[in-house]
Design an enzyme around this catalytic site. Structure first.
Site, PDB file in Angstrom:
ATOM      1  N   GLY A  82      22.706   5.791  21.349  1.00 44.08           N
ATOM      2  CA  GLY A  82      24.247   6.049  20.896  1.00 44.08           C
ATOM      3  C   GLY A  82      24.828   5.989  19.543  1.00 44.08           C
ATOM      4  N   TYR A  86      26.172   3.143  18.395  1.00 44.87           N
ATOM      5  CA  TYR A  86      26.113   1.865  17.877  1.00 44.87           C
ATOM      6  C   TYR A  86      24.636   1.079  18.462  1.00 44.87           C
ATOM      7  CZ  TYR A  86      30.594   2.207  16.372  1.00 44.87           C
ATOM      8  OH  TYR A  86      31.789   2.677  15.913  1.00 44.87           O
ATOM      9  N   VAL A  99      20.514   1.661  20.574  1.00 40.00           N
ATOM     10  CA  VAL A  99      19.409   2.143  21.341  1.00 40.00           C
ATOM     11  C   VAL A  99      19.313   1.543  22.769  1.00 40.00           C
ATOM     12  CG1 VAL A  99      16.981   2.934  21.350  1.00 40.00           C
ATOM     13  CG2 VAL A  99      18.304   2.593  19.094  1.00 40.00           C
ATOM     14  N   LYS A 119      20.226  -2.509  26.168  1.00 31.48           N
ATOM     15  CA  LYS A 119      20.937  -1.920  24.975  1.00 31.48           C
ATOM     16  C   LYS A 119      20.857  -2.769  23.703  1.00 31.48           C
ATOM     17  CE  LYS A 119      25.441  -0.206  23.536  1.00 31.48           C
ATOM     18  NZ  LYS A 119      26.828   0.136  23.871  1.00 31.48           N
ATOM     19  N   ASP A 160      36.954   5.073  26.175  1.00 32.30           N
ATOM     20  CA  ASP A 160      35.920   6.233  25.979  1.00 32.30           C
ATOM     21  C   ASP A 160      35.360   6.690  27.091  1.00 32.30           C
ATOM     22  OD1 ASP A 160      34.294   7.517  23.910  1.00 32.30           O
ATOM     23  OD2 ASP A 160      32.838   5.921  23.928  1.00 32.30           O
TER      24      ASP A 160
END
Length: 885
Positions: free
Chosen positions: A623, A625, A627, A643, A739
């Protein structure tokens, strides 16, 4: 020599403790500094906060003292035992070398068998060179010639271990410090306590209570413990509330009697004892139990997990307490941010409402005064007519006061006659005053109910919000007094106020025009005649005009005083609101983010202590910001997704920390991806950067992949319902996602949806107006920085377009945009996805409503959800929804 693997694994356990202790110490230091700054710099600006709230934004003294004691405690291995030989044997095994003499080299036996023991306390520390010295505990080294100073040695000379007869008292109390270059001693110090007859156990333990974290080992060389040794163990438990690892150093015999003794004292568990790995058992209350190691060969298997658990328990308890303090104060900051935001919004509205309603009240009362003069005239005439006979009777029966009457009714003087006339006039005026005032009050009764009560409540709220300003209290009280005097007509008339005196004085002047030629006799007929003449001489028109004139004058005066007082009150609030807004900005931009970062660090420390560092599997995706990796299992949960985020600067650190706090604070919900925990990896990329590892629930795939693979209409509509349910839950918790998109909706194996990636998720009161999100899903108002939770409704409308299309292909209007800036410009101008032929009319209307350019016109999700349910029932069958659920 013992196996060197043993001290190596034990060394690693202490190394981990010391490393994490450094992180805990740093976090505590920054936490204390944070609360000190809050207390010093913001005591005046936080005065508007509730006293109870302000006291909560602090570090409780007892908690601070406890944590300071934990982080300043150095780990020590304390070796006790039945005799010195057992202690020395255990020490040699622990260090993996024969450092202390055993058998005949050690001299005579100690205890009951060998008489008085003369071996002193030993303390092992790390140093580059091997050396021995005598030192008073915690004080200074003594100048003393030791046998070890006379030449090389491998085993500590026996005479240096013993107290000599000729030594003075100071040297008798001294401990032998042995400095070695040993890996274990780099991480922990070791202390071997002497026998009881050298130094009472109570005194020896006194030195172990301050600033150390003890790993207590007890060497057992016999089949059972003596009564004195059991008493010593009881003393040990009372002095040091830590578990004890009992180690049999002799090979002979079983351990049945010893086990029974220790279990009866609850020094070890009465059950099977340790698990297969050697880890100690825990009581049901969670308190760690002692363990029994049946031989030195198993020392490694028992001591290493025992040590890890003792050290871990101490640090986990401290990290948990620290994180609890962080979270409590952070939640309080967020609540205060909501309160301050509401204050900034509601106070100007209250002032405007007060001004507006007072104006309406003033105009209404003034209209009554202007419009009802003729009605008042008729009312006065009607009142006089209905009361006339009663007034005449009352006047006839009136007993005069302060006048001495003769028996035949003649007055004493002409002055008394005037007094009598005046008293009859007062009787008529007072009765008429009461009757007219009651009818006038009834005509404005509804105004008092609908205006004055609301005004007073609003003024009370404005007054409470400025408790620090005495001037504002005076102004507000004065304002309420003006309202009471001006608008409580009933009170003003009935209290004989200046208004009454002014216009009823005019009435008496009219009555005074009655002239008397000869002093009459004061009889009942005379009283009735005076009253009759007074009533007939009253002019209803003049009375009505006088009442209305005085009423208008009083209203104007009160209205002007009200306006002046309100302006003064508004000026006071303006200054207070400026200070509130400044504090609100500090809470959002400094206080809450700093505390959130400390909270993330303390929580991550707790998680890594309890569950260890997760192992990264294959990469699942990337993404903006971070992995995402696969993680087979962590903290008893499997499979997991991990993440990995490397914040490039403090702002990203703070945003990540707040995201973590909001997500961890949320109750579990089936439409949100569960966050299991976090770990801060200080060795990421070879130690060149720090990464935050967020461990969460692992799902099958994301919605983007699902749409590419193909989903049925029923599955897509059910996903839409799941997403709406998840967003509604976030909104119910005061959070905005900001989002919502295909990649942030994950699907399980049954294609049920869960929302993930709360990276932009924030409470409304904590938002700074930053432009965040994915361009295609961003509502137009996001570009202005002023928005609310309807931005999630807009984003859902775009998501619903994809779900209805059954494809991941961009809308044609968006695909034509050459750049992100062009896309933003077109969206602000009203550009939206096109209608596809496959769209159902009701679905199209729903998505159009969701992406309406006016946020206030977008439907509430509580309306969207039943709409989606009816669409699904119509398109997929009535029972499809129930079957899916």
């Amino acid at each position: 020599m013992e196996n060197p693997q043993k001290p190596r694994e034990l060394t690693r356990a202490f190394n981990h403790y010391n490393k994490h202790s450094g992180f805990l110490k740093k976090n505590l230091k920054e936490t204390i500094l944070f609360f000190r700054e809050i207390r010093q710099n913001h005591s005046n600006t936080c005065a508007a906060a509730e006293p109870g709230q302000l006291s909560c934004i602090s570090f409780p003294r007892q908690d601070e003292e406890y944590l300071q004691n934990v982080v300043s405690s150095a780990p020590y291995i304390l070796i006790l035992g039945q005799d010195c030989s057992a202690r020395y044997q255990l020490l040699n095994c622990l260090l993996g070398e024969r450092l202390l003499p055993l058998g005949p080299e050690a001299g005579g036996a100690c205890g009951a068998e060998g008489g008085a023991c003369r071996r002193r306390k030993l303390c092992f520390t790390h140093g580059r060179q091997t050396r021995l010295s005598l030192a008073l505990p915690g004080q200074y080294e003594l100048v003393h010639q030791l046998a070890a100073h006379c030449g090389r040695w491998d085993t500590v000379p026996r005479q240096d271990l013993e107290i000599q007869e000729c030594e003075d008292p100071a040297q008798r109390l001294a401990e032998l410090e042995i400095t070695l270059h040993h890996t274990l001693l780099q991480e922990v110090k070791i202390m071997v306590l002497p026998c009881r007859n050298v130094q009472p156990l109570e005194e020896a333990l006194e030195d172990c209570k301050r600033g150390i974290l003890p790993i207590v080992l007890y060497a057992v060389s016999r089949e059972s413990l003596s009564a004195q040794q059991l008493e010593d163990l009881q003393t040990l438990r009372e002095s040091l509330p830590f578990p004890v690892c009992f180690i049999r150093v002799s090979d002979g015999g079983g351990g049945g009697a010893l086990f029974t003794q220790l279990a009866s004292l609850q020094l070890i568990s009465a059950s099977a004892g340790n698990c297969a790995c050697g880890a100690p058992a825990a009581q049901s209350a969670g308190r760690m139990q002692g363990v029994l190691c049946d031989s030195l060969e198993r020392l490694q298997r028992v001591l290493v997990p025992f040590t890890r658990q003792v050290l871990q328990n101490q640090q986990v308890e401290a990290a948990t307490l620290l994180n609890t303090i962080h979270c409590r104060c952070l939640d309080l900051f967020i609540i205060q941010a909501f309160d301050m935001q509401r204050d900034l919004q509601i106070t100007p509205r209250r002032l405007e409402y007060t001004r507006e309603k007072e104006g309406e009240l003033f105009c209404s009362l003034m209209a009554i005064a202007n419009r009802k003069q003729e009605e008042m005239k008729e009312m006065i005439v009607e009142t006089l007519s209905s009361m006339k006979e009663q007034l005449l009777e009352d006047a006839q029966n009136l007993d005069f006061t302060d006048i001495i009457m003769s028996s035949n009714g003649e007055p004493v003087s002409s002055k008394d006659i005037k007094v009598c006339i005046s008293q009859i006039q007062d009787l008529i005026v007072n009765r008429l005053n009461q009757a007219v005032a009651n009818k006038l009050t009834n005509s404005v009764d509804y105004l008092r109910e609908s205006f004055v009560g609301t005004l007073e409540r609003c003024l009370g709220s404005l007054e409470k919000s400025t408790p620090e300003s005495c001037a504002h209290n005076v102004t507000s009280n004065h304002l309420k007094q003006i309202l009471n005097a001006a608008y409580h007509v009933e009170v003003t008339f009935h209290s004989g106020s200046s208004v009454t005196r002014l216009f009823w004085e005019q009435i008496k002047q009219i009555i005074h025009r009655i002239t008397w030629v000869n002093p009459p006799a004061i009889t009942a007929e005379w009283k009735r005649k005076v009253a009759q003449d007074a009533i007939e001489s009253l002019s209803a028109a003049k009375l009505a005009k006088s009442i209305c004139s005085q009423f208008r004058t009083r209203l104007n005066s009160s209205h002007e005083a009200f306006a002046a007082s309100l302006r003064q009150l508004e000026e006071g609030h303006t200054g207070r609101l400026e200070r509130t807004e400044d504090l609100w900005l500090r809470v959002r931009k400094d206080h809450a983010p700093r505390l959130a970062r400390l909270s993330l660090e303390s929580r991550s420390l707790r998680d890594i202590l309890l569950h260890g560092k997760p192992k990264l599997g294959r990469e699942l995706g990337r993404g903006q910001y971070g992995v995402v990796y696969l993680c087979d299992s962590w903290a008893g949960r499997h499979p997991c997704a991990l993440k990995s985020v490397v914040p490039p600067d403090d702002k990203h650190w703070n945003d990540l920390a707040l995201e973590f706090h909001y997500t961890r604070s949320l109750p579990k919900h089936e439409r949100l991806v569960n966050l299991h925990g976090s770990v801060i990896d200080h060795s990421y990329s070879g130690g060149s950067s720090i990464a935050v590892l967020l461990i969460m629930e692992r799902l099958h795939r994301d919605l983007y992949t699902g749409l590419k693979a193909g989903l049925s209409l029923k599955e897509r509509l059910l996903i839409a319902l799941d997403v709406v349910e998840g967003i509604r839950f976030l909104h119910s918790q005061g959070l905005l996602h900001r989002d919502i998109k295909l990649k942030n909706v994950l699907l399980d194996k049954q294609n049920r949806a869960k929302i993930t990636d709360l990276g932009f998720c924030k409470p409304e009161a904590m938002m700074s107006g930053s432009i965040v999100g994915t361009p295609i899903h961003m509502a137009p108002e996001l570009f202005t920085g002023k928005y609310d939770n309807s931005v999630d409704v807009y984003a859902f409308g775009i998501l619903f377009w994809y779900l209805c299309s059954g494809s991941v292909k961009l809308p044609e209007a968006f695909e034509k945009c050459a750049s992100k800036d062009q896309l933003w410009t077109n969206v602000k101008k009203g550009c939206r996805p096109e209608r596809l032929p496959v769209f159902d009319e009701e679905c199209w209307q729903l998505m159009e409503a969701c992406w309406n350019g006016d946020p206030s016109q977008r439907p509430l999700l509580g309306i969207v959800q039943p709409g989606l349910q009816s669409i699904m029932e119509r398109l997929c069958g009535e029972k499809s929804l129930e079957d899916s659920n």
